[in-house]
Design an enzyme around this catalytic site. Structure first.
Site, PDB file in Angstrom:
ATOM      1  N   HIS A  52       0.812  -1.222   0.000  1.00 27.54           N
ATOM      2  CA  HIS A  52       0.000   0.000   0.000  1.00 27.54           C
ATOM      3  C   HIS A  52       0.844   1.269   0.000  1.00 27.54           C
ATOM      4  O   HIS A  52       0.727   2.120  -0.887  1.00 27.54           O
ATOM      5  CB  HIS A  52      -0.943   0.001   1.211  1.00 27.54           C
ATOM      6  CG  HIS A  52      -1.821  -1.195   1.276  1.00 27.54           C
ATOM      7  ND1 HIS A  52      -2.603  -1.597   0.221  1.00 27.54           N
ATOM      8  CD2 HIS A  52      -2.035  -2.098   2.261  1.00 27.54           C
ATOM      9  CE1 HIS A  52      -3.273  -2.678   0.557  1.00 27.54           C
ATOM     10  NE2 HIS A  52      -2.930  -3.011   1.782  1.00 27.54           N
ATOM     11  N   CYS A 110      -6.889  -6.846   3.385  1.00 29.14           N
ATOM     12  CA  CYS A 110      -8.153  -6.723   4.103  1.00 29.14           C
ATOM     13  C   CYS A 110      -9.285  -7.448   3.369  1.00 29.14           C
ATOM     14  O   CYS A 110     -10.367  -7.649   3.926  1.00 29.14           O
ATOM     15  CB  CYS A 110      -8.519  -5.252   4.297  1.00 29.14           C
ATOM     16  SG  CYS A 110      -8.530  -4.289   2.777  1.00 29.14           S
TER      17      CYS A 110
END
Length: 453
Positions: A10, A42
């Site tokens: 990320h 996630c």
């Protein structure tokens, strides 16, 4: 300007994309151990549970997209050593085993985190798995197909989401945690109790207040989880104990917290001016306490990665800190939290009070009007809001983003009572439930009884 980036999930992806756009003449090289980038971990539970059918949707970038931006993208390359004084790197190509040296003007560390793996007897048995990256998710799906009883160790967000996914896939599931309740870092007991009740109603075994001490197996495969209170028969174990910064390369080279999280200033700089860090490998400013803490979240990572790029040449945009805001859906429960729980605030030594309301989120004359429970935690003396939690069958989780802004801007519970929110019967009441919490917490006004002569 020669920019080297180590790691590309990320924070790394965000830093690279923005650096390439802001500095078109920069020579950017990214080194990534894996064969993929930007995997949304996630989404693992959604993938495992079959909600997400195409895993390609869990990637929001690719090596090809970075190369289109002119980035030299070296996948399956591992950094062997770093010298932040000489600005040199030693690199190993994991495909060919070739090693070579590289240099940089600016270094961006986005090495992320790695799951905590306890050193326990039997930990190396087959069918004891981690849940972090794309390879892990595929292994979990494959192994779960043949498992009847799955044990999840760790009752944080990833653990409880996997428990739900496995149960919905028809598996017998046990959830173990050393704490006496689930999600204890994110929710106070009155909220976590509701989710635990849903788990029990679905037949999920909760082994809470138990610590895993070892694993036992047959023919090299795990068959039992041994805890300090008994043993659990199982076919598959998923470790979701937590994460630690993946920063061993930089020990002694940049300042770190005790747990290895790299310390950065508000411009994402380490103590070495040309070395920057972002994401799960470093610490963040936690606004509710004003302390530097370790809070690995994708939202923190993408913000910090973007800020690295904006501050790479000169200080332009400081980091505002975080509230650790997060959300979760488990069965019919829509849950979100921000800042400190009441329990965590007291553990920090803060003098706090809390207000909890349960109300219908919109007028009862509407066709449906689900109830919502909201808790707001605030400092006793300053009345500053420092945390909040919400749960409802209706999706009211965006209200926690509003309370995150309140914490960010150091607003008080009294101000919350009178913030201007719109009213429309489809969505809320004349007093929004956030207002209602503030109103309920208002101090009484002491009035003097008039004296009649």
């Amino acid at each position: 300007m020669k920019v080297a980036v180590i790691g590309c999930t990320h924070a790394g992806t965000s830093a690279i994309v923005n650096t390439a756009k802001l500095y078109p003449d920069a020579q950017i090289t990214v080194y990534e151990r894996n064969d993929n980038i930007s995997f949304l971990s996630c989404g693992i539970a959604l993938y495992v549970g079959g909600v997400v059918k195409d895993p390609d949707g869990l990637f929001y970038s690719s090596p090809e997209k970075l190369e289109e931006l002119g980035v030299d993208t070296k996948m399956r390359h591992e950094i062997v050593s770093v010298d932040t004084d000489r600005k040199t790197l030693k690199v190993r190509n994991l495909v060919t085993s070739e090693t070579f040296d590289d240099t940089y003007d600016k270094l961006i560390i986005t090495t992320g985190s790695w799951p905590i793996v306890p050193k326990l007897e039997g930990i190396d048995l087959d069918n004891i798995l981690l849940s972090k990256n794309y390879r892990h998710s595929n292994t979990i799906i494959e192994k779960a197909r043949h498992a009847k009883h799955i044990t999840v160790v760790g009752a944080g967000y990833i653990g409880v989401e996997l428990v739900e996914a496995f149960q919905q896939n028809g598996k017998q599931v046990t959830l173990i945690d050393s704490a006496d309740r689930i999600l204890n870092k994110y929710l106070d007991r009155e909220f976590s109790d509701q989710i635990e009740n849903s788990f029990r109603e679905k037949g999920i075994e909760l082994a809470l207040g138990q610590t895993v001490t070892s694993f036992q197996g047959e023919e090299g495969k795990v068959t039992k989880v041994i805890t300090d209170k008994g043993e659990i028969q199982t076919d598959l174990v998923i470790l979701c104990i937590g994460f630690r910064p993946n920063t061993g390369l930089f020990k002694g080279q940049v300042d770190m917290l005790d747990n290895g999280a790299i310390v950065v200033n508000s411009y994402m700089q380490t103590n070495k001016p040309d070395v920057y860090a972002a994401g799960d490998c470093c610490s963040v400013l936690y606004n509710p306490t004003g302390k530097m803490m370790y809070i690995p979240l994708a939202t923190n990572a993408v913000r910090m990665g973007t800020l690295v790029a904006r501050n790479l040449v000169k200080h332009t945009t400081p980091y505002m800190g975080t509230q650790g805001t997060s959300g979760l859906k488990i069965y019919e429960h829509n849950i979100a939290s921000t800042g400190l729980t009441e329990g965590a605030a007291k553990d920090e030594g803060l003098q706090v009070e809390a207000v909890t309301i349960t109300d219908h989120y919109r007028p009862e004359f509407m066709p449906t009007s689900e109830s919502v429970t909201l808790k707001v935690v605030y400092e006793t003396e300053t009345r500053r809001v420092i945390g909040a939690q919400v749960i409802s069958k209706a999706d009211l989780t965006q209200s926690i983003n509003t309370l995150s802004v309140c914490i960010q801007n150091r607003m008080t519970i009294d101000q919350l009572a009178f913030i201007d929110f719109f009213f429309q019967p489809h969505y809320n009441k004349p007093w929004n439930f956030l207002n209602t919490a503030g109103l309920q917490a208002l101090p009484e006004i002491q009035t003097e009884t008039p004296v009649h002569v």
